[in-house]
Design an enzyme around this catalytic site. Structure first.
Site, mmCIF file in Angstrom:
data_model
loop_
_atom_site.group_PDB
_atom_site.id
_atom_site.type_symbol
_atom_site.label_atom_id
_atom_site.label_comp_id
_atom_site.label_asym_id
_atom_site.label_seq_id
_atom_site.Cartn_x
_atom_site.Cartn_y
_atom_site.Cartn_z
ATOM 1 N N CYS A 184 9.527 -0.532 10.286
ATOM 2 C CA CYS A 184 8.273 -1.250 10.463
ATOM 3 C C CYS A 184 8.451 -2.745 10.247
ATOM 4 O O CYS A 184 8.014 -3.313 9.234
ATOM 5 C CB CYS A 184 7.235 -0.690 9.501
ATOM 6 S SG CYS A 184 6.971 1.050 9.804
ATOM 7 N N GLU A 185 9.153 -3.384 11.185
ATOM 8 C CA GLU A 185 9.373 -4.838 11.186
ATOM 9 C C GLU A 185 9.548 -5.219 12.646
ATOM 10 O O GLU A 185 10.290 -4.564 13.369
ATOM 11 C CB GLU A 185 10.692 -5.214 10.485
ATOM 12 C CG GLU A 185 10.781 -4.897 9.032
ATOM 13 C CD GLU A 185 10.390 -6.059 8.133
ATOM 14 O OE1 GLU A 185 10.172 -7.186 8.639
ATOM 15 O OE2 GLU A 185 10.299 -5.819 6.925
ATOM 16 N N ARG B 143 22.801 -6.963 11.788
ATOM 17 C CA ARG B 143 23.317 -8.191 12.400
ATOM 18 C C ARG B 143 22.389 -8.784 13.470
ATOM 19 O O ARG B 143 22.163 -9.998 13.458
ATOM 20 C CB ARG B 143 24.729 -7.983 12.948
ATOM 21 C CG ARG B 143 25.739 -7.608 11.866
ATOM 22 C CD ARG B 143 27.180 -7.666 12.341
ATOM 23 N NE ARG B 143 27.570 -9.033 12.600
ATOM 24 C CZ ARG B 143 27.576 -9.608 13.771
ATOM 25 N NH1 ARG B 143 27.246 -8.944 14.852
ATOM 26 N NH2 ARG B 143 27.913 -10.859 13.877
#
Ligand SMILES: *Cc1c(COP(=O)(O)O)cnc(C)c1O
Length: 421
Positions: free
Chosen positions: A343-344, A313
């Protein structure tokens, strides 16, 4: 009020310590309160009182079988948006005759599956869908109960991704065109068009737009009845919001339903609602442990073991969740981003948030995570999905075990056994 409260400076769910649950099940882990769920469901169900009604819990908010079973036993119907959700409702002991099937893209297999279980009604979103329902019902020799989903052109004033009731949205049929659709639909042999439905959006902290939608729908029903359509049911969808910020006010469900009752008085209609978030949202937290603290330049990071794959969310809707330490302390506070291991750059649970001076191993509860939390969890980064726990007073049980590495690959090796080492 909710059932997550501090006792002796430790956060509890009902009479159970969250520290104890984390110790036994590991983290990340969703924890739900039986009592909060039933309290919210009863708030809707009891407020309708003696007017004919069905409260259809929106399964997509949280589809855990234990929660569905709890609600089924409390008398809930269910709003589903896929064949998979119907399968879950049936497995959880839900009554298919209290099921309404929403969604813009139902497939013929899903329609057939729903007809085979004699669900209460389809909330139909287009004429081609209506014709398909008619033809499949004809093959089965049954009559399908159908409500057209009306787009009442009311601005829900919520996040654009969860606002659905304006003309420009993909949902429903424009209120100006609905009468023609009913006229043509009444000529079909295998559908009974005896209901109308709408759903204007989600996370509405102000219920005025929902009442505005009802007024428009009642006007429409008068016109449809005048044209000979025997309308006996109205489905108002879901959408009442929850306070994600401690500064926000929780909409009063009882007062909202009293307002609905006022407008419905004397209309000879069976009322249906489809609340999801307002039943389970505040009933759940995501427990997570701090892995590391880290500083990049002036920026402070708290790295935790829950990530966007567990709770998307914040990344998807820029939504705010309060984050509560499971053990209260008095010391200094810090300002930090709370981020996960994925990994973002979009993998954050909170940004620039005032937090206690946390250490590795500290436990946090991400609040108001019961709706659209686990339901939107994924295996991104090959992360097993978290466990889910249901608390009932002093007792609790695991209602979904943590996924294993084997669970991650099972559908692949099941299909191609030869690559298993
Ligand atoms: C999502 C949805 C709901 C539930 O919405 P909440 O905001 O969770 O109450 C109800 N009806 C339909 C058709 C939906 O798509």
């Amino acid at each position: 009020m909710t059932d997550f409260e501090y006792r002796d400076r430790r956060l509890f769910c009902e009479e159970t310590s969250l520290e104890e649950i984390a110790k036994m099940t590991g983290t990340p882990c969703y924890v739900y309160s039986n009592r909060t769920i039933l309290d919210r469901f009863d708030a809707y169900n009891l407020a309708f009182g003696d007017i004919p009604h069905t409260v259809c819990y929106a399964v997509k908010a949280n589809s855990n079988l234990a929660l569905l079973n709890l609600l089924a036993n409390a008398g809930a119907g269910f709003d589903i948006v896929s064949g998979g959700e119907l399968y879950r409702v049936l497995k959880a002991g839900g009554d298919p005759r209290k099921v309404v099937f929403s969604g813009v893209g139902k497939t013929s297999d899903e329609i057939d599956f729903a007809l085979s279980h004699n669900i209460f009604s389809f909330n139909c979103e287009s004429e081609p869908e209506l014709e398909l329902i008619d033809s499949i019902a004809g093959e089965r020799g049954v009559k399908a109960r159908v409500a057209m989903r009306v787009n009442p052109d009311v601005d829900a004033a919520t996040h654009p991704y969860i606002s659905t009731g304006l003309r420009e949205h993909k949902f429903g049929i424009d209120i100006a065109e609905v009468e023609d659709v009913y006229r043509r639909g009444m000529a079909l042999a295998n559908v009974a068009l005896e209901s109308v439905s709408c759903h204007i959006g989600s996370q509405l902290l102000d219920t005025q737009p929902l009442l505005e939608a009802l007024r428009k729908m009642l006007g429409l029903i008068d016109r449809l009845r005048a044209a000979g359509a025997p309308i006996s049911h109205i489905d108002l969808g879901g959408g009442v919001g929850v306070p994600y910020r401690s500064s926000e006010q929780r909409p009063d469900i009882d007062a909202f339903v009293q307002d609905l009752r006022g407008l419905l008085a004397g209309k000879r209609l069976h009322a249906m609602v489809e609340p999801g978030r307002s039943i389970v949202g505040e009933a759940g937290v995501l427990l997570t442990r701090v892995l590391y603290r880290k500083r990049n330049g002036d920026k402070e990071f708290v790295i935790v073991d829950a990530a966007m794959n567990d709770l998307i969310r914040p990344a998807l809707y820029q939504s705010h969740h309060e984050i509560a330490p499971v053990a209260l302390s008095d010391g200094e506070t810090i300002r930090a981003d709370v981020v996960g291991p994925v990994c973002e750059t979009g993998d954050f649970l909170a940004r620039d948030r005032e937090m206690p001076d946390l250490r590795g191993g500290d436990l946090l509860a991400i609040m108001t995570a019961g709706a659209y939390g686990f339901a939107q969890a994924s295996n991104y980064n090959s992360r097993p999905r978290p466990a889910e726990v249901l608390v009932d007073g002093k007792g609790w049980r695991i209602v979904r075990r943590r996924e294993s590495y084997d669970d991650l690959i099972q559908p692949e090796v099941g299909a191609r056994a030869e690559i298993v080492q």
